[in-house]
Each structure stands twice: as C-alpha cells, then as structure tokens.
Write a protein that holds these residues in place. Structure first.
Motif, mmCIF file in Angstrom:
data_model
loop_
_atom_site.group_PDB
_atom_site.id
_atom_site.type_symbol
_atom_site.label_atom_id
_atom_site.label_comp_id
_atom_site.label_asym_id
_atom_site.label_seq_id
_atom_site.Cartn_x
_atom_site.Cartn_y
_atom_site.Cartn_z
ATOM 1 N N GLU A 19 0.902 -1.059 -0.268
ATOM 2 C CA GLU A 19 -0.124 -0.058 -0.154
ATOM 3 C C GLU A 19 0.983 0.974 -0.177
ATOM 4 N N ASN A 20 0.838 1.979 -1.101
ATOM 5 C CA ASN A 20 1.766 3.150 -1.332
ATOM 6 C C ASN A 20 2.961 3.093 -1.275
ATOM 7 N N GLN B 212 4.996 1.259 0.646
ATOM 8 C CA GLN B 212 4.414 0.295 1.880
ATOM 9 C C GLN B 212 4.007 -1.766 2.053
#
Ligand code: B12
Length: 810
Positions: A240-241, A243
């Motif tokens: 997610e983003n 990460q």
C-alpha cells in the motif's frame, strides 16, 4: 527453570516480528540484518526488550540468515556472540516478572537440496552446523529452527543441531495455502519425521495468517503429543503506497491465538507484521491459561518427503522387488551401478499399488553403504512412496537413514543383543520404524510363545533408548510349510500374541511360506489371507504376483475396508484373469516395466516420471526416425503438459515437477545435438539478430530455449539473455545490438505484467524493435492486448514471424 519443564504446565509466549522492526529503524531493503547485532546492538536489544516487556517468555536471536552459505565461520562466531548477548541483555533489562529464555534462531539456508536443487544434503547439514556450533558456545536456552519450507532442509537443520549442541530443538515450518510445504510435505509428514528425529517441540510459523494456520495446527495436535508452536503472520502482506501492510489487528490476532491454545497449542507468538502490541494482546488472553494436556499418540507412522503412511488402519503392502536375492538381473544391475533399472522397479511397483518400497542392494563385493545411500537418494527422487531401508549391515543402514528424506521403515533388528546394540542407536538418532525379527541368539524358536517372548524382550531393550513400541513392527517369520507342517500356524499365532499382549504391529515376508512347493502363488495368497485375518499390519510382497494383489483386494472388500467394493471391482477390471496366471513363476521371470498410460510413449513416460537418463536415451532413439521439431511437439511438450496438469490438480508436487523438467531437459539436449549435426534449414543464409528472454520473475525456460534453437537453425543470430530477466536488461541489449526482433516468454499469470512492462519499455525506447511473445499462459487476444507484435503459439511461429521482419518471408 528449564524451558521444557516450564512447558509442561504453562503456555510459552515467544516474540513477534523482527525484520520489519529493523527496517523501521533504518535497515535498508536488501541489507542483511544479522550484522546489526554487532553494528547496532542497542537497536536489536531494544526490540528484544520491547517483546519481553510486552509479555514474551522467550525471544529468538536476530540470526535468521546466519548460515555457512552466507557467512564465514569467523563472521558467524561474531554474529552469534553479539546476538545472544543482545537477547540476554534485553532479558536482564526488562522489568517483566516472567521467566525469560533465549532461543538461537536458525532460518532456511536459501537453497533447494539435491536432487531437486543443487545443494548436497551434507553441505546443508554443515552450513547449519557452522552457525549452530558458534551459537551453542554462547549458551542459548534452545534452538529455534524456523520458516523451513522443505522437509529435507528441516531434517538437515535438525541433524546439525543434534550433532553440534545439547539443547532442546524447536522446529517450525512455513506452510502454503494448500496446507503443504513448498516441496509437498503436510503436517502428517512433518510430525512423523520430527518426532522420529526427537525434537522437543514442532509447529508452524510465517507464510499465512493465524486464521489460515488454525487448520494446520489442528492437524499437528491430532498427530503429536509434543508441544505445538503457532507463530503466524499478521495476515497476508499487501503493498500500500509502497509499504508492506498486514491486515490482522493485534486484538484479532490474539483471538486466533487463544483459539489455538484452547485446542491444545503450547507455544505461541507472531511472525511477519506482528509487534509488541500483538504480544501484549496475546499475553493478556493466554498468559494464565492452563495448557490442554496432550493425549499420548500411539501411532506407527512412516513417511516420504510428501506422504505419510499409517500402520493399522489398513494392511500395508511393501514391494519386495528391489532385493537381489534370487534375482539375477537385479544383482547384475547393482554390480553395474545401473540405477535406472532400480528406478524402473520402483516406479513399476508404485504403479502396481504398493504403499512402500523395500530397498535392498546386498550383493557381495560391493561397498554396500555407498550403494544403498546412492540408490535411496535416486529412488526417493522419483517416487513419493516411503521406503524400507533393508540391510544387515548397520553402516549401510546408517548411510541410508541419514540421507533419507522423511521417516523410514528400517529392516531390520532382531533379538540378538549385538543386533539391538547396533540398530537402536541409529533409530534413536535418525528416527524410523524398525522391523524386528522374532529370533535371537538361540535362533528361530519353533513355537509362537517363544517368538512373542523375544518380541517382548526387544520392546524392553528399545525402551532403554527411548524408542516407543509404536516404532517397532514385529516380523513373526514365515518358514516353509513344506519343511514343517506347523510353520504357518506358529507365525500366525505369534501375530495374535504380539498384537493382543504387546499391542504391537506385525509384518511378514509372505512368499517364503511356499518355498519348495508347486503352484506357490496359491499357498502364498491363502497364507496371506489367513495372516490378514489375524490382524497382520504389513506384508512384503511381489506386487506383480496377481494372486497376492487379488487376495489383498478381496480381503479389503470382505473386511469392510472397501466401500461398495469399488477398489476390488476396479482391480478386477484392470486385471482380467488370464488363462495362465503369473502365480508360481519365479519373480525374476515376471515382466518388469513401467506401465504407460493409455497412448503414452516410453519417452513421455520417462519425462512424466522424471527419469533423466532414460529420457535422454529414449530421445536419442526416437530421433533416428523422428524430426527433432516433431519430437518436441509430439513427445516433450505433451509429457510436460501432463505433468503440469497433475501439478495443478495437486496430484504431484514441486519436486516431481522439477525432476520432470530435468528429464525433459535431458531429452532436449539430444534434440539440440541432433539439430547441430544436420545441415542448416534450406533458406538459412545469415539473418538478423533476435534477443530472447524469459521475463522477470519467471524461471521457466524450456519453451524459450526451443524457440532459440529453432531460430538458430534457420540462420538467425540469437542473443539469449536467459530467464528472470528485468525489462531494463532486455532493453539494454536490444539497444546495444540494434536488434530488430525481441522474443519474450512468460509462463505464469503472475509474470505477464513483467512482460507488459518490457513491451512498454521497448516501444518507448526502441520503437523499431518488433516483439514476439510466447508461453503457456498467453493467448493471441491477450498478447494483442499487451501490445505484442506477434503471438507465437509455438517455436515455429517465432521463426515465421522473424522471417517477415528480416524481410524474407518464406
Ligand atoms: C516444467 C515446469 C516447471 C519447471 C521449469 C524448468 C525450466 N527450466 O523451465 C520448474 C519445476 C522449475 C517450475 C517451477 C514453477 N512452476 Co512450473 N511448470 C512447468 C510445466 C510443467 C511445463 C512448462 C514447459 O516447459 N512446457 C513446455 C514448453 C515447451 O512449452 P511453452 O513454454 O509453452 O513453450 C512453447 C510455446 O509457448 C512457445 N514459447 C515459449 N516460450 C517462448 C518464447 C518466445 C520468444 C517465443 C516466441 C515463443 C515461446 O514456444 C514453445 C515451444 O513450442 C508447466 C505446465 C505447462 N503445461 O505448461 C508448469 C507451470 C507453468 N508452472 C507453474 C507454477 C505455478 C510454477 C511454480 C510457481 C511452482 C512453485 N510453487 O514454485 C514455479 C515457478 C518459479 C518461477 N518463479 O518461475 C504453473 C503456472 C500457473 C499460472 N497460470 O500462473 C504451471 C502452468 C503449472 C500449473 N498448471 O499449475 N515449473
């Protein structure tokens, strides 16, 4: 207090994730964490301390990747010293009132073992041993072998720990979503092998979330009375983003852990994505819970690397064909070191329906330990049936037991003190179920009572070594009924006595009973049926003898073991009674072959079964009458397709897939040799350069190699970049060579995006270059949709397309 004593009455709480923590503190992607024990002791210590503070009773050192394949012995000594010190310092600094222990962490060595990979078993043992020696010198409280996704590697690590430290061993495996390890073992296989090896605790960690691992834990609890470890990830990782994130919250995680503990799990903790918060939640829920006491398991079980076999539920058939006694052809094969003959015997018996295979290479004048070790190594690469290691030479037994991938059946020990003194220490060290012959220094008693008494003596002696009676199977010895009228009755009565008085399993080598009589098959099968009816657990038989197999299926039908008599009917359909049955023939005269499936050629059979040598020989043979390209299309590809189908349906596992790929490669070598020796194709004037590669993340290269070979034979210059090639590398080479054509291969849904990225990059940076794509998962529509200039369904399509680009369509 000793950690094992604590475990008797308490739940042991381990720590949670380490790697993600270190990254948050500055460890760079790709950087090794182990040197941080030395360079950043304060960081590592503070992580351990936060786990102790949260309620962990034990933490694992920051040494996951510390093994002899990655570090020198000196480096490992430094790492071990610092790592144990950091954990001990954290224990001393933490104010938590809990008792605190330190486990020496041992992770996977990062390589697959032979024959499926290229790491030798003993090299793997030594790679673990160097670190374990260094670690043990620092006096940790236990050894934690973890995240192992291969049964064989787990065995190598456990042996290294047993041989180089005197510490409790915990062994934990990483399961995939199908409930198996990468190389096929399930909990039944792992519990069998690990109990045999004598670990102190076993279980699972990493790979999946606690919800998905609960059923795996349940299977452990049903099979072992040792403490079970449950150390899951906080769900499946997600990006997610940029990460990595995990979805299961500490509270929810602890809920699953509590459920596991209520079912009987004794050792808990977390793996990737878990934090001190997770451990605090776990401690809050299970800290005071009394452990569920484990019921003693009374199972007699052996295993291969992917299949466990339980004695007692059904009669077990052990194939006797790999035993040179009375078999001239096999004797010669052993003397000639002709292993392919042994392999075909193994495969043939498997197809005939045996459950385990006896391996005996006892021919005078050979180096039996070396030959048995080699034979077992090769046979276990082509069959996933458990093996019976059969030798009267303890050195040969030890050589084979050591490298055996699973928990073997061992043949044999007997009531002579010298025999028990030689065999029991081996069983204690390597694990196994041992066939025990009911004879002793006074010979074979001719009454059942005396044979049962010898059995009782063997059980008592085994107990001294900590070997349970469940790990002994008594052979009550079938003597020729032609020599003694009571021979059959004595063996059968001994079965009943041993079963009823000692509660032990029994086995018989059946065919000896008919020695010296005509129509031996009739006597053998009648005796076999009588023995089965007395509760015989296992029989060593010739599965090519139809009378025996028929008796076996008939027995199962009559004993209520065959619902609707389905197996019996199938057997009869497949084996219509012939006018002259094979009964009574000496075993040697019964044809040995590996039954082809309908329409399967011998070469296809060899590839499907993973017989490397045979595949090469057969391919060479076929090439006398078959064009090389035709051989690829009609033999190699259909065989690989069958293997792929079996893999997809879960009938075969990765190791077998690898062996088949190797067999295909050896057939392909012959194709290459044949093409190299023939004149170039008719229009083979020098043509343009084609860059070929299998895309990033994908290691399948058989199809790409075929495309390359064909292109070369049509006069193209091919620059082969290999497999798992990043888009940038492909672009670089296309630019360097100004190549007008690039050929890309992808065989997995997961690697098609990398193919698309490569095409996008080429279109942008090398717009002149035409891209031709191929590989099993592609379709024409899909290839079009990702911007491929041509979809090549096979290698010849590639040539045709390259010819159009070269300006010479033919
Ligand atoms: C052999 C094999 C392996 C071998 C590969 C050995 C090697 N050196 O290549 C090994 C055992 C290593 C292997 C590993 C794995 N495999 Co595999 N493997 C196969 C298998 C059985 C055969 C592939 C093959 O070689 N076919 C024969 C060749 C000749 O066919 P082809 O590649 O399609 O090539 C022809 C055309 O497509 C075209 N072509 C191919 N390449 C090119 C290139 C160019 C430039 C052009 C123009 C044309 C072209 O021409 C060729 C000749 O006619 C397939 C099943 C199948 N039926 O495809 C599974 C299969 C591809 N594997 C699969 C999987 C899942 C794996 C693993 C992830 C397993 C695991 N759990 O580890 C790993 C992957 C590791 C990785 N990161 O890549 C899955 C993929 C599922 C999917 N849809 O994503 C398959 C489909 C099996 C299955 N049904 O589940 N595997």
């Amino acid at each position: 207090m000793n950690i094992l004593d604590y475990l008797k009455d308490n739940i042991l709480i381990l720590d949670g994730g380490m790697g993600s923590f270190l990254q948050a503190k500055g460890l760079q992607p790709g950087e090794r964490p182990e040197p941080w024990n030395i360079s950043h002791p304060d960081v590592v210590t503070s992580i351990h301390r936060s786990y102790f503070d949260a309620g962990s009773n034990a933490v694992i050192t920051n040494t996951f990747g510390a093994c002899g394949l990655r570090y020198s012995a000196d480096e490992l000594r430094e790492i071990a010293e610092a790592a144990v010190r950091n954990a001990r310092t954290a224990a001393a600094e933490s104010a938590s009132p809990q008792p605190k222990w330190v486990g020496l962490d041992v992770g996977p060595c990062g390589k697959l073992l032979k024959p499926f990979g290229d790491l030798d078993f003993e090299e793997a043992v030594e790679a673990f041993a160097v670190f374990i020696r260094a670690g043990a010198a620092q006096k940790p409280d236990f050894i934690f072998i973890e995240t192992m996704s291969d049964c064989y590697e787990t065995k190598a690590a456990v042996l290294a720990a047993k041989e180089n430290a005197d510490l409790p061993i915990f062994a934990s495996n990483a399961y995939s979503e199908n409930g198996r390890l990468l190389t096929g073992a399930d909990p039944a296989v792992m519990t069998a092998m690990l109990e045999g090896l004598g670990v102190s605790a076993m279980g699972m960690n990493c790979s999946l979330g606690p919800d998905a691992l609960l059923p795996v834990a349940q299977q452990y609890l049903e099979r072992t009375s040792l403490p079970v470890i449950f150390k899951a990830n906080a769900g499946l990782p997600r990006l997610e983003n940029g990460q990595t994130v995990y979805d299961i919250s500490p509270a929810a995680f602890a809920g699953y852990v509590e459920e596991a503990v209520r079912k009987g799990v004794r050792i808990v903790g977390g793996c990737c994505g878990t934090t001190p918060e997770t451990i605090a939640e776990i401690a809050g829920r299970v800290g005071g819970v009394n452990p569920v006491s484990a019921a003693p398991r009374k199972q007699t079980v052996i295993s291969s690397y992917s299949r466990a076999l339980l004695f007692g539920e059904e009669p077990v058939l052990i194939g006797e064909r790999i035993n040179p006694t009375g078999k001239k052809r096999l004797k010669q094969a052993i003397l000639d070191e002709d292993l392919s003959y042994l392999l075909s015997e193994a495969a043939g018996q498997e197809e005939k329906g045996v459950h385990a295979i006896d391996v005996n290479v006892g021919v005078p004048g050979i180096d039996e330990p070396a030959v048995l070790k080699c034979a077992v190594g090769e046979i276990q690469a082509v069959t996933n049936l458990p093996l019976q290691l059969d030798s009267s030479d303890p050195a040969a037994l030890e050589a084979a037991m050591r490298i055996y991938n699973g928990k073997p059946l061992v043949n044999s020990v007997n009531g002579k003190q010298s025999s028990m003194d030689a065999v029991f220490p081996l069983l204690r060290k390597y694990g196994g179920v041992c066939v025990a012959l009911t004879l002793d220094d006074s010979g074979i008693p001719m009454d059942a009572r005396a044979r049962a008494d010898i059995a009782a003596k063997i059980v008592r002696e085994a107990e001294k070594y900590g070997i349970a009676k469940e790990d002994l199977i008594f052979d009550t010895l079938a003597m020729p009924v032609s020599a003694s009228a009571q021979a059959a009755n004595i063996a059968l009565d001994a079965i009943s006595l041993i079963r009823n008085e000692l509660g032990c399993r029994t086995s018989l080598g059946v065919s000896n009973i008919s020695f010296g009589l005509p129509s031996r098959g009739d006597i053998n099968s009648a005796f076999f049926l009588r023995a089965l009816d007395r509760g015989l657990s296992a029989a060593i038989i010739n599965p090519y003898a139809e009378d025996m197999m028929r008796a076996y299926y008939a027995y199962r039908a009559l004993a209520g073991l065959d619902e609707s008599c389905g197996d019996y009917i199938r057997y009869c359909e497949d084996h219509p009674k012939a006018a002259g049955s094979s009964a009574g023939q000496p075993a040697e005269q019964i044809a040995v072959r590996t039954a082809p499936e309908q329409g399967e050629s011998p070469l296809q059979g060899a590839i499907v079964r993973g017989f490397r040598e045979q595949a090469g020989v057969l391919a060479k043979d076929c090439l006398r009458s078959l064009d090389p390209v035709e051989l690829i299309n009609t033999e190699i590809i259909p065989a690989l397709n069958r293997v792929g189908e079996g893999f997809e349906k879960g009938r075969i596992y990765l190791p077998q897939l690898l062996m088949s790929a190797e067999a295909a490669a050896s057939a392909f070598d012959e194709v290459k040799a044949a093409m190299a020796s023939r004149p170039l194709q008719e229009d083979a004037r020098k043509k343009c350069t084609v860059v070929v590669a299998t895309v990033k993340g994908d290691i399948h290269d058989i199809g790409k190699n075929i495309a390359k070979l064909l292109l070369e034979s049509y006069g193209f210059t091919v620059r082969d970049l290999g497999k798992d090639v990043p888009p940038e590398t492909i672009l670089e080479e296309v630019l360097r060579l100004k190549a007008p054509v690039a050929g890309l291969s992808a065989l997995m849904t997961t690697t098609v995006p990398a193919m698309q990225q490569t095409i996008d990059l080429l279109k942008k940076e090398a717009p002149w270059c035409r891209v031709v794509t191929g590989g099993a998962v592609l379709t024409k529509d899909f290839a079009d949709s990702i911007g491929s200039d041509c979809y090549a369904k096979d290698a010849m399509d590639t040539v045709r397309y390259a010819q159009t680009v070269d300006g010479d369509p033919s």
